[in-house]
Design a protein around this motif. Structure first.
Motif, short mmCIF file in Angstrom:
data_model
loop_
_atom_site.label_atom_id
_atom_site.label_comp_id
_atom_site.label_asym_id
_atom_site.label_seq_id
_atom_site.Cartn_x
_atom_site.Cartn_y
_atom_site.Cartn_z
N GLU A 1 7.26 -47.59 54.76
CA GLU A 1 7.74 -46.23 54.53
C GLU A 1 6.76 -45.21 55.10
O GLU A 1 6.38 -44.24 54.44
N VAL A 2 6.35 -45.43 56.34
CA VAL A 2 5.39 -44.56 57.03
C VAL A 2 5.98 -44.00 58.32
O VAL A 2 5.85 -42.81 58.60
N PHE A 3 6.66 -44.83 59.09
CA PHE A 3 7.07 -44.42 60.44
C PHE A 3 8.04 -43.26 60.43
O PHE A 3 8.11 -42.50 61.40
N GLU A 4 8.78 -43.07 59.36
CA GLU A 4 9.70 -41.93 59.30
C GLU A 4 8.96 -40.60 59.10
O GLU A 4 9.55 -39.54 59.25
N HIS A 5 7.66 -40.66 58.80
CA HIS A 5 6.85 -39.46 58.61
C HIS A 5 6.04 -39.07 59.85
O HIS A 5 5.36 -38.05 59.84
N LEU A 6 6.09 -39.87 60.90
CA LEU A 6 5.17 -39.69 62.03
C LEU A 6 5.61 -38.56 62.95
O LEU A 6 6.75 -38.55 63.43
N ASP A 7 4.68 -37.64 63.25
CA ASP A 7 4.98 -36.60 64.23
C ASP A 7 4.53 -37.00 65.63
O ASP A 7 4.92 -36.38 66.62
N ALA A 8 3.71 -38.04 65.73
CA ALA A 8 3.23 -38.54 67.03
C ALA A 8 3.31 -40.06 67.03
O ALA A 8 2.29 -40.75 67.02
N PRO A 9 4.51 -40.62 67.05
CA PRO A 9 4.65 -42.07 66.91
C PRO A 9 4.01 -42.88 68.03
O PRO A 9 3.48 -43.96 67.78
N ALA A 10 4.04 -42.38 69.27
CA ALA A 10 3.42 -43.13 70.36
C ALA A 10 1.91 -43.26 70.14
O ALA A 10 1.34 -44.35 70.32
N GLU A 11 1.26 -42.18 69.74
CA GLU A 11 -0.18 -42.23 69.49
C GLU A 11 -0.49 -43.18 68.34
O GLU A 11 -1.48 -43.92 68.37
N THR A 12 0.35 -43.17 67.32
CA THR A 12 0.13 -44.05 66.17
C THR A 12 0.27 -45.51 66.57
O THR A 12 -0.54 -46.36 66.18
N ILE A 13 1.29 -45.83 67.34
CA ILE A 13 1.48 -47.21 67.77
C ILE A 13 0.29 -47.67 68.61
O ILE A 13 -0.22 -48.80 68.43
N GLU A 14 -0.18 -46.82 69.50
CA GLU A 14 -1.36 -47.16 70.31
C GLU A 14 -2.56 -47.43 69.41
O GLU A 14 -3.31 -48.40 69.62
N LEU A 15 -2.77 -46.58 68.43
CA LEU A 15 -3.89 -46.74 67.51
C LEU A 15 -3.81 -48.07 66.77
O LEU A 15 -4.81 -48.80 66.65
N LEU A 16 -2.63 -48.40 66.27
CA LEU A 16 -2.47 -49.63 65.51
C LEU A 16 -2.65 -50.86 66.39
O LEU A 16 -3.30 -51.83 66.00
N LEU A 17 -2.08 -50.82 67.58
CA LEU A 17 -2.20 -51.97 68.46
C LEU A 17 -3.64 -52.18 68.92
O LEU A 17 -4.07 -53.33 69.14
N ASP A 18 -4.39 -51.10 69.06
CA ASP A 18 -5.80 -51.23 69.42
C ASP A 18 -6.59 -51.97 68.34
O ASP A 18 -7.63 -52.57 68.63
#
Length: 230
Positions: free
Chosen positions: A141-158
């Motif tokens: 229940e986090v991804f629906e709150h993201l204003d910058a999903p691409a940056e978040t995905i990059e951060l998590l994958l790193d």
């Protein structure tokens, strides 16, 4: 304390998708918000000018009653826990991203033998956990709150080891008719809506394995480049 914006919105012409950067198109409008849809990745999002400010967003989260001892809340989170445990065994080390005001999934996983670090931009904002690498990352229940999903995905994958799993729990958007009746849009902090098509785009973009683990759970595997080239 901040308050929810109540000004009359204006259509967000020129708005670009926060996931892939493509120009978005009008999708749906309500009295207080509009929703734009990306023709490339199918993400549906609320333009930035209609997001809550930081104080109002936190005030909304503060009303959540996330009790690790609540069996109903545990059953709710078990959909993500089960998806993870079906794919990786303890003692694996993971990160609960967006752990919230009452971390519970981490407790459940630690009871099962996993080790879990916590990060939450409001309640556990220390970025130190991102200095490590993990066998798995959960985001319930986090991804629906993201204003910058691409940056978040990059951060998590790193922060995810090759072969590791990213378990995401968020309700997936359907077609237009279903969206206009969807209770999920009633939460003013919900600003980004992924569909199955969007997650398939994410998997292609970042070269991830994708498994649909349930109606609101997806499992993304970070491909080990060494295995890929064997």
């Amino acid at each position: 304390m901040g308050s929810r914006r109540r000004r009359k919105w204006e259509p967000a012409s020129g708005h670009r998708c926060p996931l892939c950067g493509t120009g978005t198109a009008p999708f749906h409008a309500e009295r207080r918000r509009e929703y734009r849809r990306c023709p490339a990745c199918a993400l549906i999002c609320v333009p930035p000018g209609l997001h809550l400010d930081t104080a109002a967003e936190k005030a909304h989260y503060d009303r959540h009653d996330n009790d690790p001892a609540d069996p109903r809340y545990r059953r709710f989170l078990s959909r993500a826990a089960d998806a993870l445990m079906a794919r990786i065994d303890p003692p694996a080390r993971g990160l609960d991203f967006g752990s919230g005001p009452g971390p519970t999934l981490s407790v459940m996983l630690e009871e099962a033998g996993y080790t879990v670090a916590l990060y939450d931009k409001v309640y556990a904002p220390d970025p130190a956990p991102f200095n490590a690498n993990y066998d798995f990352i959960t985001a319930t229940e986090v991804f629906e709150h993201l204003d910058a999903p691409a940056e978040t995905i990059e951060l998590l994958l790193d922060s995810l080891r090759p072969g590791g799993w990213l378990i995401i729990m968020t309700k997936r958007a359907g077609d237009y008719e279903a969206f206009t009746r969807w209770h999920y849009t009633g939460d003013p902090t919900h600003i980004t809506f992924f569909s199955e098509e969007t997650f398939r785009w994410v998997a292609r973009r970042w070269n991830l394995g994708l498994e649909i683990a349930g109606p609101d759970v997806v499992a993304l595997c970070k491909v080990d480049q060494k295995d890929q080239h064997r």
